[in-house]
Each structure stands twice: as C-alpha cells, then as structure tokens.
Design an enzyme around this catalytic site. Sequence first.
Site, PDB file in Angstrom:
ATOM      1  N   GLN A  29      21.025 -18.418 -35.824  1.00  0.00           N
ATOM      2  CA  GLN A  29      21.060 -17.566 -37.010  1.00  0.00           C
ATOM      3  C   GLN A  29      22.006 -16.390 -36.798  1.00  0.00           C
ATOM      4  OE1 GLN A  29      17.041 -16.245 -37.704  1.00  0.00           O
ATOM      5  NE2 GLN A  29      16.916 -15.080 -35.813  1.00  0.00           N
ATOM      6  N   HIS A  56      17.388 -19.468 -33.269  1.00  0.00           N
ATOM      7  CA  HIS A  56      16.181 -19.467 -34.091  1.00  0.00           C
ATOM      8  C   HIS A  56      15.168 -20.444 -33.509  1.00  0.00           C
ATOM      9  CE1 HIS A  56      14.228 -19.633 -38.382  1.00  0.00           C
ATOM     10  NE2 HIS A  56      13.340 -19.457 -37.404  1.00  0.00           N
ATOM     11  N   GLU A 110       7.387 -20.456 -32.246  1.00  0.00           N
ATOM     12  CA  GLU A 110       8.304 -21.575 -32.073  1.00  0.00           C
ATOM     13  C   GLU A 110       7.690 -22.666 -31.194  1.00  0.00           C
ATOM     14  OE1 GLU A 110      11.331 -22.099 -33.620  1.00  0.00           O
ATOM     15  OE2 GLU A 110      10.565 -20.412 -34.787  1.00  0.00           O
ATOM     16  N   HIS A 114       6.738 -26.002 -33.151  1.00  0.00           N
ATOM     17  CA  HIS A 114       7.768 -27.013 -32.879  1.00  0.00           C
ATOM     18  C   HIS A 114       7.707 -27.572 -31.455  1.00  0.00           C
ATOM     19  CE1 HIS A 114       9.667 -25.938 -36.678  1.00  0.00           C
ATOM     20  NE2 HIS A 114       9.645 -24.663 -36.305  1.00  0.00           N
TER      21      HIS A 114
END
Length: 221
Positions: A29, A56, A110, A114
């Site tokens: 980003q 990011h 995160e 993820h």
Amino acid sequence: MKALFLLSLSLLAVVSSAKDFDFFYFVQQWPGSYCDTKRSCCYPVTGKPDPIFTIHGLWPNYNDGTYPSNCDRQNDFDVREIEDLEKTMQNYWPTLACPSSNGLKFWGHEWDKHGTCAESQLDQHSYFLSALNLYKKANILKALQDAGIDPDDRYYSVESIKQAIKRGVGFTPGLECNKDESGNQQISEVYLCVDTSGQEFIECPTFPRISCRKEIQFPSF
C-alpha cells in the site's frame, strides 16, 4: 454405522479443504493515499513511516476469486514468534490505523484472518518472513520512479503504472484505488501474486474486482 463413517470422512474432507488455497496475493500500500482520505491516518508510535510502499498483507486466495479466512481460531497471533522480525516489520509493515500503535494489532489481524489459512505451508514466523522476503524482491517505488512516475501529486495513466511495475518486477500487477477528500482517485494498493510456497511471484490467475479510472493521482507523502 457405515453411513456415519462415510459422513465423518466427508466432514473431515470439508474441514481439510477449507484450508487449501491456490495462490497468495502479496499486497503493498502507498501510505500517502491511505492518509489522504476523510478517515486520515495515525503514524505508528515509532514515528512517520518512510515515503515508500509498505506491506499490507500476504493473502491466500482461490482461482475463482474467493478466499478463505480465519481458518484456525486456536492458533492466535503470538508476538514471541516474530521477535527477531519486529524491527524490520516496523519499517516495512507499519500500521497507519488510529489510534497510534506499535503494529501488533495490525499484524495479529493479518495472521488471524489470512495467515492461519496458510499454516499448512507456513508457520507464524515463516509467514511474516516470507512477506518480508517478497518485499525485497518487489521494489514498487523504484520500478515506478525508473519510469518517471513519482509521488508528486500528478496524474498518471493506470496502464503506464502497470507497465512500469511489470518491467521492474517481472509480473503484471493489479491496482486498487481510493479517493481523497476532494474525490480525486489515487493509487492505493498494488497486488502481485505468489505461489503457495510463499516464495516466488507468479502471473495472477485472477484479480480482485477493482475500479480505477484511466488516470489516477500518485500523491506525495
């Protein structure tokens, strides 16, 4: 009894396949765009980040455009796993969310959302280390500046930005845009794709549905 056994196997297959994925999005980003919106931003407690693209996340995805998330709620983020990476992450994976923080909440999000979906390939330390290693391989800002595209508040064509990144990195990127307070569209994030080992860039099987105009602003930071 046989039917129950088959059902158990079926359920086990569903649980196992829920953690499978086809590739990663490695997302960087631009802090100038993140901060130049109505929500604004807060610098981390370590101070204003450098004017560079920052990480990011590293996100498992499926080829059909969907993605798994929060795959293992028993494997919570543990900062002790990344103590040796923390300083580097503060430089290249800083948080810009308000209020100011040390980044642990961001990194924890995160991993929980993820990273746990990739733990069959990468444990916590390997997950964050892989992202940092990928970052070293993909210097987005240098690729753009080599093509005369600078964070100077000017407008550049989306196609020229994509071509510059492809020349610099070797792979076609996806772009995400946001809007500043005046409604000007800006480059916000750059998507690159990575194989399931988390080590090598690949051409993207698919890109998120992202809307960018033909020309977008590259704001200063």
